[in-house]
Design a protein around this motif. Structure first.
Motif, PDB file in Angstrom:
ATOM      1  N   GLY A   1       0.800  -1.431   0.019  1.00  0.00           N
ATOM      2  CA  GLY A   1       0.176  -0.100  -0.163  1.00  0.00           C
ATOM      3  C   GLY A   1       0.873   1.166  -0.128  1.00  0.00           C
ATOM      4  N   PHE A   2       2.140   1.457   0.558  1.00  0.00           N
ATOM      5  CA  PHE A   2       3.056   2.494   0.328  1.00  0.00           C
ATOM      6  C   PHE A   2       4.074   2.297  -0.797  1.00  0.00           C
ATOM      7  N   GLY A   3       3.529   1.474  -1.736  1.00  0.00           N
ATOM      8  CA  GLY A   3       4.464   1.221  -2.971  1.00  0.00           C
ATOM      9  C   GLY A   3       5.479   0.133  -3.228  1.00  0.00           C
ATOM     10  N   ALA A   4       5.421  -0.698  -2.197  1.00  0.00           N
ATOM     11  CA  ALA A   4       6.584  -2.033  -2.357  1.00  0.00           C
ATOM     12  C   ALA A   4       6.133  -2.587  -3.654  1.00  0.00           C
ATOM     13  N   ALA A   5       6.996  -3.345  -4.306  1.00  0.00           N
ATOM     14  CA  ALA A   5       6.684  -4.073  -5.326  1.00  0.00           C
ATOM     15  C   ALA A   5       6.272  -5.571  -5.001  1.00  0.00           C
ATOM     16  N   SER A   6       6.705  -5.881  -3.822  1.00  0.00           N
ATOM     17  CA  SER A   6       6.229  -7.458  -3.490  1.00  0.00           C
ATOM     18  C   SER A   6       5.359  -7.207  -2.095  1.00  0.00           C
ATOM     19  N   ASN A   7       4.672  -8.406  -1.892  1.00  0.00           N
ATOM     20  CA  ASN A   7       3.915  -8.660  -0.688  1.00  0.00           C
ATOM     21  C   ASN A   7       4.934  -9.218   0.321  1.00  0.00           C
ATOM     22  N   LYS A   8       6.252  -8.921   0.393  1.00  0.00           N
ATOM     23  CA  LYS A   8       6.864  -9.756   1.525  1.00  0.00           C
ATOM     24  C   LYS A   8       6.652  -9.046   2.682  1.00  0.00           C
ATOM     25  N   ALA A   9       6.714  -7.930   2.841  1.00  0.00           N
ATOM     26  CA  ALA A   9       6.347  -7.171   4.326  1.00  0.00           C
ATOM     27  C   ALA A   9       4.979  -7.384   4.713  1.00  0.00           C
ATOM     28  N   ASN A  10       4.067  -7.609   3.690  1.00  0.00           N
ATOM     29  CA  ASN A  10       2.545  -7.924   4.172  1.00  0.00           C
ATOM     30  C   ASN A  10       2.713  -9.369   4.754  1.00  0.00           C
ATOM     31  N   ILE A  11       3.433 -10.304   4.183  1.00  0.00           N
ATOM     32  CA  ILE A  11       3.476 -11.762   4.662  1.00  0.00           C
ATOM     33  C   ILE A  11       4.133 -11.773   6.087  1.00  0.00           C
TER      34      ILE A  11
END
Length: 256
Positions: A59-69
């Protein structure tokens, strides 16, 4: 009058938090107050080692969902540490708080809420949050993901054994203190108001991602309007405004 100062020897209590109980007694009564001075020095030192790319949410512009996981696990971790911090308070002798299940639930919910993370993003992530603080106000869920991913990264990536976990425990202690400071803002005016009058809510603008709602609360010929970025926020704001306008007094520490 005698003044006794005792340090709280509680296991896993963050070293940066200095807690004392000052008991002032005389022939008439005994009064005990807890004074806690806490910082985020350990947390800041630890989280400064975490690269932004590993904790930035989509949601803040990351290219992958690594942080979301990572945030999925960080959410569980910070919830546990906040629970342990509340356990220390609830078992403390002469606690200044009226500890019951409702109080514990309310304080914990506030301490780990997305709005808590969004409001304090600049304090919790002073280095990584630059450029995202204003955005966090409109995207509290992403702010929560940001912080929770950082919690998981600090707990699992910082070398030195328990240093990362101690830093997370320090953050949890700080969050609880902030929740206690803000306790009077958590009264559910909407629920109280719904027992008597009527609330009408409609969308008046905004985009699909950032809608704007208008709520109008009515009671005994009085009314108040307020806007919000969700129906719930608009209704809560209108209800609180109406209570103030008509002079209805409530005890914010009591949830009905």
């Amino acid at each position: 009058m005698h003044i006794i100062v005792m340090s709280l020897g509680v296991s896993r209590f963050p070293r940066s938090a200095l807690s004392t109980i000052m008991c002032m007694s005389n022939t008439a009564r005994t009064r005990c107050l807890m004074h806690t001075v806490s910082s985020l020095s350990k947390w800041h030192a630890a989280v400064a080692q975490i690269p932004l790319s590993t904790i930035l949410p989509i949601g803040f512009g990351a290219a992958s969902n690594k942080a979301n996981i990572a945030a999925f696990f960080g959410d569980q971790r910070i919830n546990m540490e906040v629970t342990l911090a509340l356990q220390r308070i609830s078992t403390m002798p002469n606690s200044p708080y009226k500890v019951d299940l409702r109080w514990l639930t309310q304080v914990k919910s506030e301490a780990v809420s997305n709005r808590m993370f969004a409001k304090n993003l600049g304090l919790i992530l002073p280095d990584q949050s630059q450029g995202f603080v204003e955005l966090a106000e409109h995207q509290p869920h992403d702010a929560g993901t940001f912080v929770e991913a950082a919690v998981e990264a600090v707990a699992t990536s910082i070398p030195g054994g328990d240093s990362g976990r101690e830093a997370v425990a320090e953050l949890a202690e700080w969050l609880v203190q902030e929740a206690l400071k803000r306790g009077h803002d958590n009264y559910n005016y909407k629920r109280r108001l719904l027992k008597v009058p009527r609330i009408e809510t409609k969308r008046i603008g905004g985009t699909d991602h950032e809608p704007v709602f208008l709520a109008k609360a009515n009671i005994s010929g009085h009314s108040a309007e307020a806007e919000g970025r969700s129906k719930k926020l608009a209704e809560q704001a209108a209800s609180k405004k109406l209570f103030k306008n008509v002079g209805i007094k409530v005890d914010p520490s009591v949830e009905e």
